[in-house]
Design an enzyme around this catalytic site. Structure first.
Site, mmCIF file in Angstrom:
data_model
loop_
_atom_site.group_PDB
_atom_site.id
_atom_site.type_symbol
_atom_site.label_atom_id
_atom_site.label_comp_id
_atom_site.label_asym_id
_atom_site.label_seq_id
_atom_site.Cartn_x
_atom_site.Cartn_y
_atom_site.Cartn_z
ATOM 1 N N SER A 124 -7.583 8.564 5.014
ATOM 2 C CA SER A 124 -6.309 8.790 4.327
ATOM 3 C C SER A 124 -5.812 10.198 4.597
ATOM 4 O O SER A 124 -6.611 11.126 4.759
ATOM 5 C CB SER A 124 -6.532 8.601 2.827
ATOM 6 O OG SER A 124 -5.447 9.118 2.103
ATOM 7 N N TYR A 148 -11.704 9.910 -5.317
ATOM 8 C CA TYR A 148 -11.282 8.985 -4.257
ATOM 9 C C TYR A 148 -11.131 9.725 -2.935
ATOM 10 O O TYR A 148 -11.667 9.317 -1.904
ATOM 11 C CB TYR A 148 -9.961 8.290 -4.639
ATOM 12 C CG TYR A 148 -9.303 7.610 -3.455
ATOM 13 C CD1 TYR A 148 -9.820 6.425 -2.944
ATOM 14 C CD2 TYR A 148 -8.201 8.184 -2.811
ATOM 15 C CE1 TYR A 148 -9.250 5.820 -1.827
ATOM 16 C CE2 TYR A 148 -7.628 7.586 -1.707
ATOM 17 C CZ TYR A 148 -8.147 6.412 -1.216
ATOM 18 O OH TYR A 148 -7.594 5.814 -0.107
ATOM 19 N N LYS A 152 -13.337 9.727 1.003
ATOM 20 C CA LYS A 152 -12.823 9.596 2.378
ATOM 21 C C LYS A 152 -13.376 10.721 3.252
ATOM 22 O O LYS A 152 -13.786 10.497 4.398
ATOM 23 C CB LYS A 152 -11.288 9.610 2.381
ATOM 24 C CG LYS A 152 -10.668 8.403 1.703
ATOM 25 C CD LYS A 152 -11.059 7.110 2.412
ATOM 26 C CE LYS A 152 -10.583 5.877 1.696
ATOM 27 N NZ LYS A 152 -11.121 4.624 2.232
HETATM 28 P P1 NAD Z 1 -6.972 -3.208 -1.244
HETATM 29 O O1 NAD Z 1 -7.619 -2.930 -2.552
HETATM 30 O O2 NAD Z 1 -5.780 -4.083 -1.222
HETATM 31 O O3 NAD Z 1 -8.042 -3.798 -0.214
HETATM 32 C C1 NAD Z 1 -9.406 -3.434 -0.260
HETATM 33 C C2 NAD Z 1 -10.207 -4.729 -0.247
HETATM 34 O O4 NAD Z 1 -11.596 -4.409 -0.252
HETATM 35 C C3 NAD Z 1 -9.950 -5.611 -1.479
HETATM 36 O O5 NAD Z 1 -9.629 -6.912 -1.032
HETATM 37 C C4 NAD Z 1 -11.273 -5.591 -2.249
HETATM 38 O O6 NAD Z 1 -11.512 -6.816 -2.884
HETATM 39 C C5 NAD Z 1 -12.264 -5.294 -1.139
HETATM 40 N N1 NAD Z 1 -13.490 -4.593 -1.561
HETATM 41 C C6 NAD Z 1 -13.620 -3.450 -2.290
HETATM 42 N N2 NAD Z 1 -14.907 -3.099 -2.395
HETATM 43 C C7 NAD Z 1 -15.623 -4.025 -1.707
HETATM 44 C C8 NAD Z 1 -17.001 -4.208 -1.435
HETATM 45 N N3 NAD Z 1 -17.924 -3.354 -1.905
HETATM 46 N N4 NAD Z 1 -17.375 -5.280 -0.698
HETATM 47 C C9 NAD Z 1 -16.469 -6.150 -0.218
HETATM 48 N N5 NAD Z 1 -15.145 -6.041 -0.437
HETATM 49 C C10 NAD Z 1 -14.736 -4.986 -1.166
HETATM 50 O O7 NAD Z 1 -6.636 -1.773 -0.576
HETATM 51 P P2 NAD Z 1 -5.781 -1.436 0.717
HETATM 52 O O8 NAD Z 1 -4.548 -0.755 0.285
HETATM 53 O O9 NAD Z 1 -5.700 -2.614 1.615
HETATM 54 O O10 NAD Z 1 -6.704 -0.317 1.368
HETATM 55 C C11 NAD Z 1 -7.654 -0.615 2.368
HETATM 56 C C12 NAD Z 1 -8.384 0.666 2.736
HETATM 57 O O11 NAD Z 1 -7.440 1.641 3.171
HETATM 58 C C13 NAD Z 1 -9.146 1.303 1.580
HETATM 59 O O12 NAD Z 1 -10.358 1.843 2.068
HETATM 60 C C14 NAD Z 1 -8.219 2.405 1.122
HETATM 61 O O13 NAD Z 1 -8.906 3.466 0.505
HETATM 62 C C15 NAD Z 1 -7.606 2.843 2.448
HETATM 63 N N6 NAD Z 1 -6.302 3.497 2.274
HETATM 64 C C16 NAD Z 1 -5.302 2.853 1.612
HETATM 65 C C17 NAD Z 1 -4.079 3.482 1.433
HETATM 66 C C18 NAD Z 1 -2.962 2.804 0.679
HETATM 67 O O14 NAD Z 1 -2.008 3.472 0.306
HETATM 68 N N7 NAD Z 1 -2.999 1.502 0.443
HETATM 69 C C19 NAD Z 1 -3.874 4.768 1.950
HETATM 70 C C20 NAD Z 1 -4.910 5.393 2.644
HETATM 71 C C21 NAD Z 1 -6.127 4.736 2.810
HETATM 72 C C1 UD1 Z 2 -1.231 8.649 -3.729
HETATM 73 C C2 UD1 Z 2 -2.598 9.246 -3.959
HETATM 74 C C3 UD1 Z 2 -3.306 9.452 -2.623
HETATM 75 C C4 UD1 Z 2 -3.357 8.135 -1.838
HETATM 76 C C5 UD1 Z 2 -1.916 7.614 -1.678
HETATM 77 C C6 UD1 Z 2 -1.842 6.294 -0.958
HETATM 78 C C7 UD1 Z 2 -2.325 10.557 -6.024
HETATM 79 C C8 UD1 Z 2 -2.338 11.927 -6.620
HETATM 80 N N1 UD1 Z 2 -2.471 10.493 -4.680
HETATM 81 O O1 UD1 Z 2 -0.527 9.547 -2.949
HETATM 82 O O2 UD1 Z 2 -4.615 9.931 -2.822
HETATM 83 O O3 UD1 Z 2 -3.939 8.349 -0.562
HETATM 84 O O4 UD1 Z 2 -1.344 7.443 -2.990
HETATM 85 O O5 UD1 Z 2 -2.413 5.279 -1.710
HETATM 86 O O6 UD1 Z 2 -2.239 9.570 -6.720
HETATM 87 N N2 UD1 Z 2 6.091 8.902 -7.562
HETATM 88 C C9 UD1 Z 2 7.004 8.910 -8.597
HETATM 89 N N3 UD1 Z 2 6.894 7.941 -9.559
HETATM 90 C C10 UD1 Z 2 5.942 6.964 -9.527
HETATM 91 C C11 UD1 Z 2 5.016 6.959 -8.459
HETATM 92 C C12 UD1 Z 2 5.110 7.949 -7.499
HETATM 93 O O7 UD1 Z 2 7.874 9.772 -8.657
HETATM 94 O O8 UD1 Z 2 5.898 6.128 -10.456
HETATM 95 C C13 UD1 Z 2 6.211 9.918 -6.488
HETATM 96 C C14 UD1 Z 2 4.993 10.822 -6.335
HETATM 97 O O9 UD1 Z 2 5.092 11.952 -7.157
HETATM 98 C C15 UD1 Z 2 5.065 11.144 -4.835
HETATM 99 C C16 UD1 Z 2 5.681 9.897 -4.214
HETATM 100 O O10 UD1 Z 2 6.350 9.218 -5.272
HETATM 101 O O11 UD1 Z 2 5.924 12.235 -4.606
HETATM 102 C C17 UD1 Z 2 4.656 8.945 -3.603
HETATM 103 O O12 UD1 Z 2 3.657 8.647 -4.580
HETATM 104 P P1 UD1 Z 2 2.472 7.601 -4.289
HETATM 105 O O13 UD1 Z 2 3.043 6.340 -3.796
HETATM 106 O O14 UD1 Z 2 1.623 7.546 -5.519
HETATM 107 O O15 UD1 Z 2 1.668 8.242 -3.080
HETATM 108 P P2 UD1 Z 2 1.012 9.711 -2.911
HETATM 109 O O16 UD1 Z 2 1.373 10.607 -4.026
HETATM 110 O O17 UD1 Z 2 1.321 10.163 -1.543
#
Ligand code: NAD
Ligand code: UD1
Length: 329
Positions: A124, A148, A152
């Site tokens: 991330s 969290y 990472k």
């Molecule tokens: P998500 O929660 O939709 O998907 C994660 C999946 O992993 C889920 O289906 C959950 O059931 C499964 N899971 C969790 N722990 C498990 C385990 N121990 N064994 C088997 N399955 C398990 O999340 P996502 O948004 O698809 O994110 C996927 C990955 O990307 C995560 O590692 C997350 O941290 C990373 N990531 C997500 C974002 C974001 O904004 N969505 C941003 C940066 C990184």
């Molecule tokens: C958040 C997480 C980050 C994670 C990322 C993607 C925090 C502090 N950080 O980041 O670790 O990798 O999501 O999953 O939670 N905002 C509003 N109102 C809302 C929600 C968000 O104003 O109800 C604003 C936030 O202040 C930010 C932007 O929208 O400026 C994006 O927020 P968000 O979607 O939560 O992502 P990140 O803050 O980038």
């Protein structure tokens, strides 16, 4: 290739599984469904008209992982499985440290045992902390504000050390910026449980009338309109980035930013969403959210040069597809 996709029933994993299947790869998903639904597996099949293998198992369970590896001959692993709610990670740090780092170690261990040499990891942009934008892969990582984020950083270090000790192991650390949107069919997308933490799912629920109004966390940041700036990336572009990374993977550790390289403010996103979808998103400005940074966007030149990948979809498509999914749910 035969690819093990952990967390493949989740948001990013399901879209990546679609792209993998459509590119002709065999997909084996393992997911414990702790944050996803079994229906998503059928939706992946419905979109692609292809078959896949699904295991409902926990990837911290060594016996289960060993059994899966012994049943297949994988060419690579894409490790999405993990917990991702930042606030919850502050409340329950052990739950996060355990799941997110043990899963990485178990999978790396069984890759080595079974001779699987390609490993793609979901990292991330949070690992950059408060570096200056744009974030570049070579920057020193700064402390994140929550467990969290630390999981990472730790997982990146574990995989880097495993690759150092095993010169034919190939690791791609993909640092995602802010994934939003959904598959254009509207069949799969992001469906967080309870009240969403992230901006786009919150906007779609307000637009739908499921939540009363958006609270914008601060308009006094040093950004053009004072609201936070982020690099939103369409989840299908992100999914395609994984396939590019996998297909180009060579031994050693490779780090890539997956973003668009363009920063968008909260207000800009709200306005675009309203305009594209012809809906209203009532909002109020409230105080800053603890732990938030002013700006986050990627330098995307490395992924373009080395993977031949760039994000193709713009902010309007992200808003359109997020809304399409919300309306279908
Ligand atoms: P998500 O929660 O939709 O998907 C994660 C999946 O992993 C889920 O289906 C959950 O059931 C499964 N899971 C969790 N722990 C498990 C385990 N121990 N064994 C088997 N399955 C398990 O999340 P996502 O948004 O698809 O994110 C996927 C990955 O990307 C995560 O590692 C997350 O941290 C990373 N990531 C997500 C974002 C974001 O904004 N969505 C941003 C940066 C990184
Ligand atoms: C958040 C997480 C980050 C994670 C990322 C993607 C925090 C502090 N950080 O980041 O670790 O990798 O999501 O999953 O939670 N905002 C509003 N109102 C809302 C929600 C968000 O104003 O109800 C604003 C936030 O202040 C930010 C932007 O929208 O400026 C994006 O927020 P968000 O979607 O939560 O992502 P990140 O803050 O980038």
């Amino acid at each position: 290739m035969h690819i093990l996709v952990t967390g493949g029933a989740g948001y990013i994993g399901s879209h990546t599984s679609v792209v993998l299947l459509e590119a002709g790869h065999e997909v084996i998903i393992v997911d414990n469904l702790s944050n996803s639904k079994i229906e998503t597996i059928d939706r992946i099949k419905q979109i692609t008209k292809k078959e896949l293998i699904f295991y409902q198992e926990d990837v911290t369970d060594e016996a289960a992982v060993d059994a899966i590896f012994s049943n297949h001959s994988f060419d690579g692993v894409i490790h999405f499985a993990g917990f991702k709610a930042v606030g919850e990670s502050v409340e329950f740090p052990l739950k996060y440290y355990y799941n997110n780092t043990v899963s990485t170690m178990v999978l790396a261990k069984y890759c080595l045992k079974y001779g699987v040499k390609q490993f793609v990891f979901s990292s991330s942009a949070t690992v950059y902390g408060e570096n200056d934008v744009p974030f570049v892969e070579t920057m020193e990582l700064l402390p994140t504000t929550n467990p969290y984020g630390e999981t990472k950083v730790i997982s990146e270090r574990i995989l880097t050390d495993v690759a150092k000790a095993n010169p034919d192991f190939a690791v791609s650390l993909l640092r995602y910026f802010n994934p939003v949107g959904a598959h254009e069919s509207g069949l799969i997308g992001e469906d967080p449980q309870g009240i969403p933490n992230n901006l786009m799912p919150y906007i779609t629920k307000v637009a739908k009338g499921k939540l009363e109004k958006l609270r914008i966390f601060g308009n006094d940041y040093p950004t053009p309109d004072g609201t936070g700036v982020r690099d939103y990336i369409h989840v299908m572009d992100l999914a395609e980035g994984h396939v590019a990374a996998l297909e180009k993977l060579t031994p050693g550790v490779h780090v890539y930013n997956l973003g668009t390289g363009r920063g968008i403010s909260v207000l800009e996103l709200v306005k675009t969403f309203e305009e594209v979808n012809g809906v209203k998103v009532p909002y109020e400005i409230v105080g800053r959210r603890p732990g938030d940074i002013a700006e986050s966007y990627a330098d995307v030149s490395k992924a373009k040069a080395e993977l031949g990948w760039t994000a193709k979809r713009g902010i309007r498509e992200m808003c359109r597809d997020a809304w399409r999914y919300e309306c279908g749910v």
